[in-house]
Scaffold this active site. Structure first.
Site, PDB file in Angstrom:
ATOM      1  N   ALA A  30      12.221   5.131   8.546  1.00  9.93           N
ATOM      2  CA  ALA A  30      12.367   5.753   9.868  1.00  9.93           C
ATOM      3  C   ALA A  30      12.356   7.277   9.811  1.00  9.93           C
ATOM      4  O   ALA A  30      11.993   7.930  10.784  1.00  9.93           O
ATOM      5  CB  ALA A  30      13.655   5.258  10.521  1.00  9.93           C
ATOM      6  N   ALA A  31      12.749   7.844   8.658  1.00  5.95           N
ATOM      7  CA  ALA A  31      12.781   9.311   8.555  1.00  5.95           C
ATOM      8  C   ALA A  31      11.445   9.895   8.112  1.00  5.95           C
ATOM      9  O   ALA A  31      11.309  11.104   7.986  1.00  5.95           O
ATOM     10  CB  ALA A  31      13.884   9.736   7.586  1.00  5.95           C
ATOM     11  N   GLY A  32      10.467   9.052   7.871  1.00 10.94           N
ATOM     12  CA  GLY A  32       9.161   9.528   7.419  1.00 10.94           C
ATOM     13  C   GLY A  32       8.321  10.024   8.580  1.00 10.94           C
ATOM     14  O   GLY A  32       8.748  10.024   9.742  1.00 10.94           O
ATOM     15  N   GLY A  83       7.391   7.294  11.073  1.00  9.05           N
ATOM     16  CA  GLY A  83       8.624   6.991  11.809  1.00  9.05           C
ATOM     17  C   GLY A  83       8.855   7.983  12.936  1.00  9.05           C
ATOM     18  O   GLY A  83       9.187   7.607  14.062  1.00  9.05           O
ATOM     19  N   ARG A 136      -2.387   0.464 -10.686  1.00  9.82           N
ATOM     20  CA  ARG A 136      -2.157  -0.462  -9.583  1.00  9.82           C
ATOM     21  C   ARG A 136      -0.936  -1.350  -9.830  1.00  9.82           C
ATOM     22  O   ARG A 136      -0.145  -1.612  -8.930  1.00  9.82           O
ATOM     23  CB  ARG A 136      -3.391  -1.328  -9.338  1.00  9.82           C
ATOM     24  CG  ARG A 136      -3.199  -2.189  -8.105  1.00  9.82           C
ATOM     25  CD  ARG A 136      -4.429  -2.959  -7.742  1.00  9.82           C
ATOM     26  NE  ARG A 136      -4.738  -3.965  -8.746  1.00  9.82           N
ATOM     27  CZ  ARG A 136      -5.700  -4.870  -8.613  1.00  9.82           C
ATOM     28  NH1 ARG A 136      -6.445  -4.860  -7.540  1.00  9.82           N
ATOM     29  NH2 ARG A 136      -5.926  -5.739  -9.554  1.00  9.82           N
ATOM     30  N   ASN A 166       6.452  -1.534  -5.064  1.00 13.82           N
ATOM     31  CA  ASN A 166       6.524  -2.045  -3.703  1.00 13.82           C
ATOM     32  C   ASN A 166       7.121  -3.439  -3.642  1.00 13.82           C
ATOM     33  O   ASN A 166       7.778  -3.786  -2.659  1.00 13.82           O
ATOM     34  CB  ASN A 166       5.151  -1.958  -3.030  1.00 13.82           C
ATOM     35  CG  ASN A 166       4.902  -0.549  -2.535  1.00 13.82           C
ATOM     36  OD1 ASN A 166       5.591  -0.087  -1.629  1.00 13.82           O
ATOM     37  ND2 ASN A 166       3.976   0.157  -3.148  1.00 13.82           N
ATOM     38  N   ASN A 190       1.719   0.843   2.645  1.00 13.12           N
ATOM     39  CA  ASN A 190       0.657   0.375   1.736  1.00 13.12           C
ATOM     40  C   ASN A 190       1.139  -0.005   0.345  1.00 13.12           C
ATOM     41  O   ASN A 190       2.124   0.553  -0.115  1.00 13.12           O
ATOM     42  CB  ASN A 190      -0.395   1.493   1.607  1.00 13.12           C
ATOM     43  CG  ASN A 190      -1.279   1.526   2.835  1.00 13.12           C
ATOM     44  OD1 ASN A 190      -1.680   0.494   3.338  1.00 13.12           O
ATOM     45  ND2 ASN A 190      -1.567   2.731   3.307  1.00 13.12           N
ATOM     46  N   ASP A 229      -7.614   1.046  11.595  1.00 14.83           N
ATOM     47  CA  ASP A 229      -9.024   0.946  11.199  1.00 14.83           C
ATOM     48  C   ASP A 229      -9.877   0.509  12.389  1.00 14.83           C
ATOM     49  O   ASP A 229     -10.973   1.018  12.620  1.00 14.83           O
ATOM     50  CB  ASP A 229      -9.168  -0.048  10.044  1.00 14.83           C
ATOM     51  CG  ASP A 229      -8.190   0.258   8.926  1.00 14.83           C
ATOM     52  OD1 ASP A 229      -8.284   1.355   8.358  1.00 14.83           O
ATOM     53  OD2 ASP A 229      -7.298  -0.573   8.649  1.00 14.83           O
ATOM     54  N   ARG A 233     -10.239   3.342  14.793  1.00 14.28           N
ATOM     55  CA  ARG A 233     -11.182   4.319  14.237  1.00 14.28           C
ATOM     56  C   ARG A 233     -12.618   3.846  14.445  1.00 14.28           C
ATOM     57  O   ARG A 233     -13.511   4.638  14.783  1.00 14.28           O
ATOM     58  CB  ARG A 233     -10.919   4.490  12.740  1.00 14.28           C
ATOM     59  CG  ARG A 233      -9.642   5.280  12.443  1.00 14.28           C
ATOM     60  CD  ARG A 233      -9.245   5.129  10.979  1.00 14.28           C
ATOM     61  NE  ARG A 233      -8.158   6.026  10.625  1.00 14.28           N
ATOM     62  CZ  ARG A 233      -7.448   5.936   9.500  1.00 14.28           C
ATOM     63  NH1 ARG A 233      -7.700   4.972   8.630  1.00 14.28           N
ATOM     64  NH2 ARG A 233      -6.488   6.798   9.247  1.00 14.28           N
ATOM     65  N   HIS A 277      -6.786  -3.729   4.232  1.00 17.82           N
ATOM     66  CA  HIS A 277      -6.647  -2.341   4.700  1.00 17.82           C
ATOM     67  C   HIS A 277      -6.787  -1.433   3.476  1.00 17.82           C
ATOM     68  O   HIS A 277      -5.802  -1.023   2.875  1.00 17.82           O
ATOM     69  CB  HIS A 277      -5.289  -2.125   5.379  1.00 17.82           C
ATOM     70  CG  HIS A 277      -5.004  -0.654   5.583  1.00 17.82           C
ATOM     71  ND1 HIS A 277      -5.707   0.112   6.475  1.00 17.82           N
ATOM     72  CD2 HIS A 277      -4.140   0.176   4.976  1.00 17.82           C
ATOM     73  CE1 HIS A 277      -5.275   1.357   6.412  1.00 17.82           C
ATOM     74  NE2 HIS A 277      -4.323   1.429   5.500  1.00 17.82           N
TER      75      HIS A 277
HETATM   76  P1  NAX Z   1       6.499   9.176   4.506  1.00 18.74           P
HETATM   77  O1  NAX Z   1       6.559   9.392   3.032  1.00 18.74           O
HETATM   78  O2  NAX Z   1       6.496  10.333   5.430  1.00 18.74           O
HETATM   79  O3  NAX Z   1       7.724   8.252   4.933  1.00 18.74           O
HETATM   80  C1  NAX Z   1       8.083   7.100   4.251  1.00 18.74           C
HETATM   81  C2  NAX Z   1       9.568   6.909   4.453  1.00 18.74           C
HETATM   82  O4  NAX Z   1       9.914   5.637   3.904  1.00 18.74           O
HETATM   83  C3  NAX Z   1      10.437   7.960   3.771  1.00 18.74           C
HETATM   84  O5  NAX Z   1      11.337   8.522   4.712  1.00 18.74           O
HETATM   85  C4  NAX Z   1      11.172   7.158   2.693  1.00 18.74           C
HETATM   86  O6  NAX Z   1      12.488   7.639   2.471  1.00 18.74           O
HETATM   87  C5  NAX Z   1      11.177   5.773   3.325  1.00 18.74           C
HETATM   88  N1  NAX Z   1      11.411   4.672   2.379  1.00 18.74           N
HETATM   89  C6  NAX Z   1      10.971   4.559   1.099  1.00 18.74           C
HETATM   90  N2  NAX Z   1      11.440   3.427   0.556  1.00 18.74           N
HETATM   91  C7  NAX Z   1      12.171   2.811   1.496  1.00 18.74           C
HETATM   92  C8  NAX Z   1      12.929   1.613   1.517  1.00 18.74           C
HETATM   93  N3  NAX Z   1      13.022   0.837   0.435  1.00 18.74           N
HETATM   94  N4  NAX Z   1      13.566   1.281   2.664  1.00 18.74           N
HETATM   95  C9  NAX Z   1      13.489   2.071   3.745  1.00 18.74           C
HETATM   96  N5  NAX Z   1      12.817   3.226   3.770  1.00 18.74           N
HETATM   97  C10 NAX Z   1      12.158   3.585   2.660  1.00 18.74           C
HETATM   98  O7  NAX Z   1       5.233   8.225   4.737  1.00 18.74           O
HETATM   99  P2  NAX Z   1       4.446   7.945   6.088  1.00 18.74           P
HETATM  100  O8  NAX Z   1       3.383   8.965   6.232  1.00 18.74           O
HETATM  101  O9  NAX Z   1       5.404   7.730   7.180  1.00 18.74           O
HETATM  102  O10 NAX Z   1       3.684   6.580   5.699  1.00 18.74           O
HETATM  103  C11 NAX Z   1       4.399   5.379   5.489  1.00 18.74           C
HETATM  104  C12 NAX Z   1       3.494   4.312   4.915  1.00 18.74           C
HETATM  105  O11 NAX Z   1       2.432   4.001   5.806  1.00 18.74           O
HETATM  106  C13 NAX Z   1       2.806   4.698   3.606  1.00 18.74           C
HETATM  107  O12 NAX Z   1       2.899   3.594   2.715  1.00 18.74           O
HETATM  108  C14 NAX Z   1       1.365   4.886   4.008  1.00 18.74           C
HETATM  109  O13 NAX Z   1       0.478   4.654   2.934  1.00 18.74           O
HETATM  110  C15 NAX Z   1       1.230   3.861   5.087  1.00 18.74           C
HETATM  111  N6  NAX Z   1       0.085   4.000   5.998  1.00 18.74           N
HETATM  112  C16 NAX Z   1      -0.508   2.866   6.438  1.00 18.74           C
HETATM  113  C17 NAX Z   1      -1.547   2.863   7.334  1.00 18.74           C
HETATM  114  C18 NAX Z   1      -2.177   1.604   7.806  1.00 18.74           C
HETATM  115  O14 NAX Z   1      -3.153   1.698   8.542  1.00 18.74           O
HETATM  116  N7  NAX Z   1      -1.728   0.393   7.445  1.00 18.74           N
HETATM  117  C19 NAX Z   1      -2.094   4.144   7.834  1.00 18.74           C
HETATM  118  C20 NAX Z   1      -1.155   5.291   7.706  1.00 18.74           C
HETATM  119  C21 NAX Z   1      -0.351   5.308   6.444  1.00 18.74           C
HETATM  120  O15 NAX Z   1      -1.142   5.861   5.428  1.00 18.74           O
END
Ligand code: NAX
Length: 324
Positions: free
Chosen positions: A12-14, A17, A98, A105, A131, A159, A162, A187
């Site tokens: 949520a803080a990302g 989010g 990988r 994950n 991801n 996707d 887009r 994806h």
């Molecule tokens: P951020 O790095 O800004 O935020 C991720 C957040 O997740 C951080 O605040 C981190 O503290 C938190 N986090 C990590 N492990 C955790 C856990 N075990 N429990 C709860 N929170 C946890 O990344 P952001 O840009 O927000 O992207 C998030 C994810 O979306 C990434 O994996 C990214 O690759 C994926 N995406 C997926 C897309 C899709 O189309 N499916 C597109 C956009 C994005 O790339």
């Protein structure tokens, strides 16, 4: 008054989010008449930042937002959850193989799947954004044996959107003119955006563009758009990813005739059963259904198969690592 729907958002803080929470709280996820309760799950180091975002949510005085809870405990976060948006994930770091990425994950999505299994509401719907989204969804699902498998989905709506936008720009039509777009497979860069079933002005899209553009521009532009955004913005897609998550859940709950979503395969179109792969889908009565009966020519077959093969390899890898 209606009981609020509990929506749990991980990570949520990302940056996703931050783009997502305000739209959920404003009513765009479920509908303008549905009150919501937000539950934010973060890792301990990011709880304070999530609290800051919650302060801003308070400061919006959203009429539909009935409460916010913030925790680093997955059992609490998913307790009674109706919708779970699994956004937080372990990003690939330089030099990471990988196997390392899947392992890291697995350590997130396995326990979160179990926490969903043990605590979520009976109608829980899960969308994995983090991801590798399809395989993370598979891992979570395999740890939630009591939840119907079909409730675990992964996001290919970004996707899809887009692809709509690229095609509309090429044909110089509004995006609303483009119908029946489909993203097939994973994806990832192997995804297949399909113009042989898409229609513009009631005619097949593939027949309105030249083959070279379709093969050498359209497909790679859609598949590599994420990298292009990083290159331009210096950060990965966030608001558009949040927008796609909103679209996915809204359509799942409220229905749609045709979109793309990664859902567990029932064997349709030769995609091995159980793989969480993107298909052309409709949503009826709150359930995704794979649109049946499309003819797949050799060009599409080859590309769908390549992406599905990658999903099979990811599934084999997480099995080997004991993650499912
Ligand atoms: P951020 O790095 O800004 O935020 C991720 C957040 O997740 C951080 O605040 C981190 O503290 C938190 N986090 C990590 N492990 C955790 C856990 N075990 N429990 C709860 N929170 C946890 O990344 P952001 O840009 O927000 O992207 C998030 C994810 O979306 C990434 O994996 C990214 O690759 C994926 N995406 C997926 C897309 C899709 O189309 N499916 C597109 C956009 C994005 O790339």
């Amino acid at each position: 008054a209606q009981t609020p729907v509990k929506v749990t958002v991980t990570g949520a803080a990302g940056q996703i989010g931050y783009a997502l929470l305000f739209r959920i709280a404003s009513g765009q996820l479920l509908g303008a008449d549905v009150p919501v309760k937000l539950s934010l799950l973060e890792i301990p180091q990011a709880v304070k930042a999530a609290e800051g975002t919650a302060m801003e949510l308070d400061d919006c005085a959203f009429p539909l937002l009935s409460g916010i809870e913030i925790t680093d405990d997955a059992d609490k976060a998913f307790d009674g959850a109706n919708v779970a948006l699994l956004v937080g994930a372990m990003p690939r770091k330089a030099g990471m193989e990988r196997g390392d990425l899947l392992q890291a994950n697995g350590g997130i999505f396995g326990p979160q799947g179990k926490a969903i299994n043990d605590n979520a509401a009976g109608d829980i719907r899960v969308l994995v954004v983090g991801n590798p989204a399809n395989t993370n969804a598979l891992i979570a699902q395999q740890h939630a044996p009591d939840v119907p498998a079909e409730r675990f989905t992964a996001m290919t709506r970004l996707d899809h959107n887009r692809a709509l936008s690229q095609l509309a720009a090429k044909l110089q039509v509004p995006v609303t003119e483009v119908k029946k777009m489909t993203i097939w497979g994973n994806h990832s860069a192997t995804q297949y955006p399909d113009l042989f079933h898409a229609e513009v002005g009631g005619k097949v899209a593939a027949e309105q563009v030249d083959e070279t553009w379709l093969r050498d521009t359209f497909i790679p532009t859609v598949a590599k758009r994420g990298a292009a955004i990083i290159e331009a913005r210096g950060a990965s897609s966030a608001a558009s990813a949040a927008n796609a998550a909103i679209d996915h859940v809204f359509d799942w709950v409220n229905g749609t005739e045709w979109t793309s979503a990664a859902i567990p395969s029932d064997g349709s179109y030769g995609v091995p059963e159980g793989l969480i792969s993107s298909f052309p889908v409709a949503s009826r009565n709150g359930k995704w259904e794979i649109i049946q009966g499309l003819e797949i020519d050799a060009f599409s077959r080859e590309r769908i198969d390549a992406s599905v093969r990658e999903l099979e390899e990811e599934r084999a890898a997480v099995r080997e690592l004991g993650l499912i």
